[in-house]
Scaffold this motif. Structure first.
Motif, mmCIF file in Angstrom:
data_model
loop_
_atom_site.group_PDB
_atom_site.id
_atom_site.type_symbol
_atom_site.label_atom_id
_atom_site.label_comp_id
_atom_site.label_asym_id
_atom_site.label_seq_id
_atom_site.Cartn_x
_atom_site.Cartn_y
_atom_site.Cartn_z
ATOM 1 N N VAL A 85 -11.920 -26.605 17.810
ATOM 2 C CA VAL A 85 -11.089 -25.607 18.118
ATOM 3 C C VAL A 85 -10.606 -25.077 19.454
ATOM 4 O O VAL A 85 -9.915 -24.824 19.868
ATOM 5 C CB VAL A 85 -11.849 -24.261 16.882
ATOM 6 C CG1 VAL A 85 -11.584 -24.092 15.360
ATOM 7 C CG2 VAL A 85 -13.316 -24.142 17.977
ATOM 8 N N ARG A 124 -7.646 -27.832 20.266
ATOM 9 C CA ARG A 124 -6.366 -27.062 19.820
ATOM 10 C C ARG A 124 -6.303 -25.843 20.043
ATOM 11 O O ARG A 124 -4.831 -26.093 20.179
ATOM 12 C CB ARG A 124 -6.933 -26.951 18.528
ATOM 13 C CG ARG A 124 -5.702 -26.596 16.984
ATOM 14 C CD ARG A 124 -4.961 -27.210 16.879
ATOM 15 N NE ARG A 124 -3.839 -26.838 16.552
ATOM 16 C CZ ARG A 124 -2.636 -25.699 16.226
ATOM 17 N NH1 ARG A 124 -2.927 -25.272 18.022
ATOM 18 N NH2 ARG A 124 -2.197 -25.482 15.625
ATOM 19 N N TYR A 125 -6.982 -24.789 20.610
ATOM 20 C CA TYR A 125 -6.694 -23.693 20.296
ATOM 21 C C TYR A 125 -6.936 -23.678 22.234
ATOM 22 O O TYR A 125 -5.681 -24.137 22.907
ATOM 23 C CB TYR A 125 -7.195 -22.570 20.049
ATOM 24 C CG TYR A 125 -6.634 -22.229 18.571
ATOM 25 C CD1 TYR A 125 -5.554 -22.330 18.550
ATOM 26 C CD2 TYR A 125 -7.556 -22.574 17.930
ATOM 27 C CE1 TYR A 125 -5.208 -22.740 16.618
ATOM 28 C CE2 TYR A 125 -7.028 -22.812 15.958
ATOM 29 C CZ TYR A 125 -6.548 -22.574 15.438
ATOM 30 O OH TYR A 125 -5.686 -23.118 14.638
ATOM 31 N N VAL A 138 -12.156 -19.385 22.186
ATOM 32 C CA VAL A 138 -11.781 -19.865 20.793
ATOM 33 C C VAL A 138 -13.989 -20.667 20.493
ATOM 34 O O VAL A 138 -14.451 -20.259 19.728
ATOM 35 C CB VAL A 138 -10.374 -20.462 20.499
ATOM 36 C CG1 VAL A 138 -11.302 -20.742 18.537
ATOM 37 C CG2 VAL A 138 -9.578 -19.314 20.247
ATOM 38 N N ARG A 139 -13.447 -21.639 21.705
ATOM 39 C CA ARG A 139 -14.426 -22.495 21.276
ATOM 40 C C ARG A 139 -16.401 -22.292 21.391
ATOM 41 O O ARG A 139 -17.176 -22.069 21.130
ATOM 42 C CB ARG A 139 -13.844 -23.653 22.308
ATOM 43 C CG ARG A 139 -15.939 -24.877 22.128
ATOM 44 C CD ARG A 139 -15.118 -25.949 22.651
ATOM 45 N NE ARG A 139 -16.632 -26.721 22.852
ATOM 46 C CZ ARG A 139 -16.603 -27.905 23.212
ATOM 47 N NH1 ARG A 139 -15.480 -28.884 24.760
ATOM 48 N NH2 ARG A 139 -17.079 -29.014 23.026
ATOM 49 N N ALA A 166 -16.571 -19.599 18.470
ATOM 50 C CA ALA A 166 -16.530 -20.782 17.219
ATOM 51 C C ALA A 166 -18.514 -21.169 17.230
ATOM 52 O O ALA A 166 -19.173 -20.936 16.813
ATOM 53 C CB ALA A 166 -15.679 -21.976 17.327
ATOM 54 N N PHE A 170 -13.559 -18.749 10.314
ATOM 55 C CA PHE A 170 -13.604 -20.070 10.336
ATOM 56 C C PHE A 170 -12.633 -20.703 9.404
ATOM 57 O O PHE A 170 -11.645 -21.589 9.677
ATOM 58 C CB PHE A 170 -14.616 -20.823 9.684
ATOM 59 C CG PHE A 170 -15.876 -21.103 11.559
ATOM 60 C CD1 PHE A 170 -15.217 -21.281 12.210
ATOM 61 C CD2 PHE A 170 -16.831 -20.079 11.118
ATOM 62 C CE1 PHE A 170 -16.215 -21.390 13.678
ATOM 63 C CE2 PHE A 170 -17.507 -20.656 11.820
ATOM 64 C CZ PHE A 170 -17.994 -21.481 13.071
ATOM 65 N N ILE A 193 -8.545 -20.237 10.771
ATOM 66 C CA ILE A 193 -8.428 -20.937 11.927
ATOM 67 C C ILE A 193 -7.909 -22.528 11.507
ATOM 68 O O ILE A 193 -7.540 -23.297 12.514
ATOM 69 C CB ILE A 193 -9.337 -20.582 13.031
ATOM 70 C CG1 ILE A 193 -10.062 -20.982 13.054
ATOM 71 C CG2 ILE A 193 -9.034 -18.981 13.649
ATOM 72 C CD1 ILE A 193 -11.041 -21.238 14.582
ATOM 73 N N LEU A 194 -9.034 -23.226 10.935
ATOM 74 C CA LEU A 194 -8.502 -25.036 10.602
ATOM 75 C C LEU A 194 -7.662 -24.497 9.949
ATOM 76 O O LEU A 194 -7.171 -26.055 10.454
ATOM 77 C CB LEU A 194 -10.126 -24.637 9.943
ATOM 78 C CG LEU A 194 -11.929 -24.427 10.980
ATOM 79 C CD1 LEU A 194 -13.034 -25.308 10.009
ATOM 80 C CD2 LEU A 194 -11.805 -25.492 12.004
ATOM 81 N N GLY A 238 -4.811 -24.414 12.443
ATOM 82 C CA GLY A 238 -4.823 -24.987 12.988
ATOM 83 C C GLY A 238 -3.889 -27.167 12.961
ATOM 84 O O GLY A 238 -4.094 -27.498 13.678
ATOM 85 N N ALA A 248 -5.387 -17.331 17.661
ATOM 86 C CA ALA A 248 -6.678 -17.680 16.732
ATOM 87 C C ALA A 248 -7.634 -16.361 16.402
ATOM 88 O O ALA A 248 -8.705 -16.699 16.109
ATOM 89 C CB ALA A 248 -6.581 -18.752 17.409
#
Lengths: 558, 108
Positions: free
Chosen positions: A108, A111-112, A116-117, A120, A457, A460-461, A464, A475
């Motif tokens: 994430v 990707r975002y 966000v990481r 997460a 989760f 957004i997965l 994504g 996200a």
């Protein structure tokens, strides 16, 4: 030492010895080995490892007992915890494997966005941690009942063995011990189930033969003041809508839990990830298809055993389990007239859900070696899940937080390994402490971890992977509203954090709210992503790229 | 093997590669996925929850049918769905030349 204790020691020492030998043979030196086992795990082995990772102390020890008393509505767990694998296999595993790398927060993040990481990573640690505590406590129950050890020493012993193979071997050591643990736990689960089915019906296939006893079970249940096993929507107060939403929440949560997803990073190929998902659910289904049968047979044996008996003439297993406090008998009645699994029900005989499986060999009158095997199986289930979760905690803490927030550049391979191992060690110490002093709300929080995973989760997965225009602000907003909505409703309806419990709105239980939270999360991501700038070309390219297992070969026709 | 028109084989450098196959590959993947998810929904939420009460009037080998779907049947179907997906995707990968096999026919 009695015969049961001898066999329990025998099987526990034998299996622990196997795990440590495997750990020594698969010790690792590099981060790629430590986090994803060098992406070299064969499909079948990965399937067994996923199954062991997935099936926790709760699945092994608790689920059949839960179904025995919930009856038809116990299917929320059966469908919820298996149906999620269809979503995982079709919507997530192959694409996340193609993208590669080490952790779910890392995906994430790429990707975002970096923020966000971090969110997460923190969520992954919190969710995994609540789970680990349950595993430790489960291991403690097994030790205290079967070996007469104190719960404290039980927890410490479990932790030391996990420490050895998790710190030495990382993902690689964990994977191969999980394969062994799966073997132990499934044998331990199936043998007594087949034996009880054969004793009761003459057909040694419990999945098929438990149909024959359902009519008798229904009438006995009613006699003891319980619901009919086969009647739909009697076990859960919310009825049909609640059963629907809880099942959906568990499915979405299953597909969104980081410790399961991470296992699909370890296969050699995208194709391997697809087949791993198949083997995983195949192995899981062996236990899940058997659990309702074990629940039904054990409940029938239990009720038949106490029918017409007074408190003094009850079957032996009740006396052996009484010291654990998980079985209580009202000594003042002539004969046992009511049975329940609820401590507050005031029934003549109260049996905790959690002992039904562990006691099933004794309830069914099976020999001592099988009782010992059962204990080893319960330990295997608890340890394999705990180890998988500890790896997620360690990787999120070191790979996604420490080396992203505190030391962004210049970490050598050796240093990264060291921090990964230290994070694992610290996580285990925390787990020991929490396993010995389990916070009162843990059991409840574990059940709700699925709702939270579903509401944060999963959307957004999915977006994504399947929607290139989903962006960082979308996200972030989606994950936070999903979390806030779901969390607020849980706090509103539960007496967990010192707040009062309010009535359920529209018959929706707090376990089912995650499905609605997920829907809100989806909507918010779409709306916010539409209103803000689309992700960069580079990110969109990455999303495009994960759709294809590898670059196209020359000379293909279509 | 394929239901779409043949195109010139592209062995050139990546930037000159014809990428229209990608859309067709993705479309086939999505179609398979949606079909399997419809079955997934029907057996679990359909037979096991929404229609469980009427189905329970049919009893086979002692099992009310709705209960059987909720506790057994849906799980069997889930396992089969994932297997069908994996096998079918192999076929699609082969067709589009993105299968992960080396020249010897084994898998890398």
């Amino acid at each position: 030492m009695n015969e049961t204790q001898f066999w329990t020691f025998f099987f526990i020492i034998l299996t622990f010895g196997i795990y440590i030998i495997i750990a020594w043979r698969s010790r690792v030196k590099e981060t790629k080995e430590f986090y994803v086992a060098s992406q070299g795990v064969p499909t079948l082995a990965n399937g067994a490892a996923v199954a062991a990772d997935w099936m926790s102390a709760a699945s092994f020890i608790g689920m059949a007992g839960l179904i025995a008393f919930l009856g038809s509505d116990g299917s929320v767990y059966l469908m919820g915890w298996t149906g999620g694998y269809v979503l995982l296999a079709l919507l997530l595993a192959p694409y996340l494997r193609k993208w590669g790398k080490f952790t779910v927060p890392e995906f994430v993040g790429d990707r975002y966005s970096e923020s966000v990481r971090i969110v997460a990573a923190i969520a992954a640690i919190v969710v995994s941690f609540t789970y680990v505590v349950g595993q430790m406590a489960g291991g403690g129950i097994v030790f205290s009942r079967f070996l007469g050890l104190s719960v404290e020493w039980g927890v410490v012993l479990v932790a030391v063995v996990i420490f050895i193979y998790a710190v030495l071997g990382g993902m690689k050591g964990i994977t191969y011990t999980q394969v062994a643990q799966y073997t132990v736990l499934i044998i331990a689960y199936l043998i007594p189930a087949f034996a009880v089915a054969y004793q009761t019906t003459g057909i040694p296939v419990p999945q098929i033969s438990y149909g024959q006893i359902l009519a008798e079970l229904d009438s006995l249940s009613v006699e003891f003041g319980l619901n009919e096993f086969t009647e739909a929507f009697s076990g859960r107060a919310g009825g049909q809508i609640d059963v629907f939403l809880v099942t959906l929440s568990l499915m979405l949560g299953t597909a969104g839990l980081p410790h399961v997803i991470i296992r699909f990073y370890t296969t050699k190929t995208v194709r391997g990830a697809r087949y791993s998902a198949f083997w995983a659910l195949f192995f899981i289904s062996l236990l899940y298809l058997t659990a309702p049968a074990v629940g039904a047979f054990t409940k029938l044996n239990l009720l038949q055993g106490v029918q017409g008996q007074g408190p003094d003439s009850l079957p032996d297993w009740i006396n052996t389990w009484a010291p654990t406090g998980l079985v209580t008998v009202n000594e003042d009645v002539e004969t046992i007239g009511t049975v329940s699994n609820l401590a507050t029900s005031g029934a003549d005989l109260i049996v905790n859900n959690d002992i039904l499986v562990l006691a099933s060999p004794e309830i069914g009158g099976l020999p001592a070696p099988i009782v010992g095997l059962m204990a080893a199986g319960g330990m295997a289930a608890a340890m394999s899940t705990a180890a998988g979760l500890l790896l997620v905690i360690s990787s999120a803490a070191s790979h996604d937080l420490y080396f992203r927030v505190f030391k962004k550049t210049g970490a050598s391979e050796k240093e990264q390994m060291m921090v990964g191992r230290i994070a694992m060690g610290v996580a285990i110490l925390f787990a020991i402490w929490a396993g010995i002093n389990p916070p009162a709300f843990v059991a409840q929080v574990v059940a709700f971890a699925f709702g939270l995973a579903a509401a944060t989760f999963f959307p957004i997965l999915i977006l994504g992977i399947f929607w290139k225009k989903a962006n960082g602000p979308g996200a972030t907003a989606g994950m936070l509203t999903g979390l806030a909505f779901t969390g607020t409703y849980m706090i509103y309806t539960l007496e967990v954090f010192g707040t009062g419990a309010n009535d359920h709105l529209f018959n929706v239980s707090p376990e089912g709210i995650g499905a609605i939270g997920a829907a809100i999360n989806f909507i918010v991501i779409v709306v916010v992503s539409k209103l803000t700038a689309p992700p960069s070309e580079h990110v969109q390219e990455m999303v495009e790229d994960i759709r294809y297992p590898q670059t196209r070969k020359a000379n293909v026709r279509s | 093997m394929s239901d779409v028109a043949h195109e010139g084989t592209s062995g050139g450098p990546p930037e000159a590669e014809d990428t229209s196959w990608r859309k067709r590959y993705w479309k086939k993947n999505l179609r398979l996925m949606i079909t399997l998810l419809v079955i997934w929904f029907t057996v679990s939420f359909g037979f096991g929850i929404l229609l469980i009460e009427p189905l329970n009037n049919i009893v086979i080998l002692g099992f009310p049918l709705g209960l059987w779907f909720a506790q057994q049947g849906s799980i069997y179907v889930f396992v089969i769905l994932i297997l069908v997906y994996a096998l079918w995707m192999d076929k699609i990968d082969d067709e589009f030349g993105v299968a992960e096999r080396n020249e010897e026919g084994g898998y890398k």
